[in-house]
Write an enzyme that holds these catalytic residues in place. Structure first.
Site, mmCIF file in Angstrom:
data_model
loop_
_atom_site.group_PDB
_atom_site.id
_atom_site.type_symbol
_atom_site.label_atom_id
_atom_site.label_comp_id
_atom_site.label_asym_id
_atom_site.label_seq_id
_atom_site.Cartn_x
_atom_site.Cartn_y
_atom_site.Cartn_z
ATOM 1 N N LYS A 157 -3.308 -4.728 11.127
ATOM 2 C CA LYS A 157 -1.887 -4.957 11.397
ATOM 3 C C LYS A 157 -1.651 -6.013 12.483
ATOM 4 O O LYS A 157 -1.001 -5.743 13.512
ATOM 5 C CB LYS A 157 -1.199 -3.641 11.753
ATOM 6 C CG LYS A 157 -1.213 -2.618 10.615
ATOM 7 C CD LYS A 157 -0.491 -1.343 11.000
ATOM 8 C CE LYS A 157 -0.376 -0.399 9.815
ATOM 9 N NZ LYS A 157 -1.652 0.051 9.271
ATOM 10 N N ASP A 166 -2.713 7.697 -1.049
ATOM 11 C CA ASP A 166 -1.319 7.262 -1.130
ATOM 12 C C ASP A 166 -1.156 5.856 -1.699
ATOM 13 O O ASP A 166 -0.062 5.292 -1.644
ATOM 14 C CB ASP A 166 -0.636 7.356 0.233
ATOM 15 C CG ASP A 166 -1.412 6.662 1.335
ATOM 16 O OD1 ASP A 166 -2.463 6.064 1.050
ATOM 17 O OD2 ASP A 166 -0.966 6.729 2.498
#
Length: 245
Positions: free
Chosen positions: A170, A119
């Protein structure tokens, strides 16, 4: 379950991770998996398979889950094109690292193998990653880029010699903007770092275990974008002239 194209030759192998649900791209992904979204008239699957072939990869394992028959059909459509493609269906998602572990027999005897996320769209030349890994003496080499929103990425800390000295997936308060670009060269010994039970994720469960033993290759000014949202997909389509070929 797997599907193999005939005439496989032994050479560099790769995993193309394509099993994600694509929830952020709905409603587009209600009827097609994210890896079959088109940019510049080509699916992300085809863009990546062509890029891997250009880098010298002979065999690719593509994992599937969401709308898997459509991915398998696309593989059949390009049956006469390199590289050889093996489709591995996951009725239950194994996680990105879990896919590697479940299919370890494909690569456990190899010098190295590649792993890329289907992706992401980039014009980065994967041969730079391959050459960097072979020259670097590390168990793993992964690509990095300057992220505009590093808190949404895996943040990488690298010393002056290119060794990874820190990694956080993250983080709410990033220590920098150098981020994981989702393209990896791994030695087979990396598979021993993936624990069970599955699912296991490359970012959350594997990369941190490789700190101090991995090197980073900066993609520099190469174009790079995660097409995970409609806005990002539209941006990628506007820059379609720079996609990997």
């Amino acid at each position: 379950m797997s599907e193999d194209r005939q005439g496989a030759t032994r050479g560099l192998k790769a995993f193309l991770l394509a099993a994600g649900l694509g929830t952020r791209l709905r409603p587009i992904t209600d009827s097609r998996p994210k890896c079959l979204v088109e940019v510049g008239g080509r699916t992300m699957l085809d863009i990546w398979l062509d890029a891997l072939a250009a880098a010298g990869v002979d065999e690719v394992l593509v994992n599937t889950h969401h709308l898997a028959p459509l991915v398998a059909a696309q593989v059949v459509e390009r049956r006469q094109s390199a590289p050889v493609v093996r489709v591995s269906h996951e009725p239950q998602l194994l996680g990105s690292a879990g896919t590697l572990l479940a299919n370890r027999k494909l690569v456990e005897d190899e010098e190295m193998f590649l792993v890329v996320n289907a992706d992401n769209l980039t014009d980065f030349d994967l041969r730079q990653l391959i050459d960097g890994h072979r020259a670097g003496g590390a168990v793993a080499t992964w690509s990095v880029f300057r992220a505009p929103r590093p808190s949404e990425c895996g943040v990488v800390e690298v010393d002056d010699d290119g060794w990874v000295i820190g990694f956080t997936e993250k983080p709410p308060a990033p220590r920098g903007d150098l981020a994981n670009a989702g393209m990896y060269a791994f030695g087979p010994q990396v598979l021993e770092e993936i624990s069970t039970p599955l699912p296991r994720d490359i970012g959350f469960d594997l990369l941190g275990r490789l700190v101090g033993r991995a090197r980073a290759v900066d993609i520099g000014d190469s174009y790079f974008i995660d097409i995970g949202t409609p806005a990002a997909l539209e941006s990628a389509r506007q820059h379609r002239g720079r996609v990997t070929a």
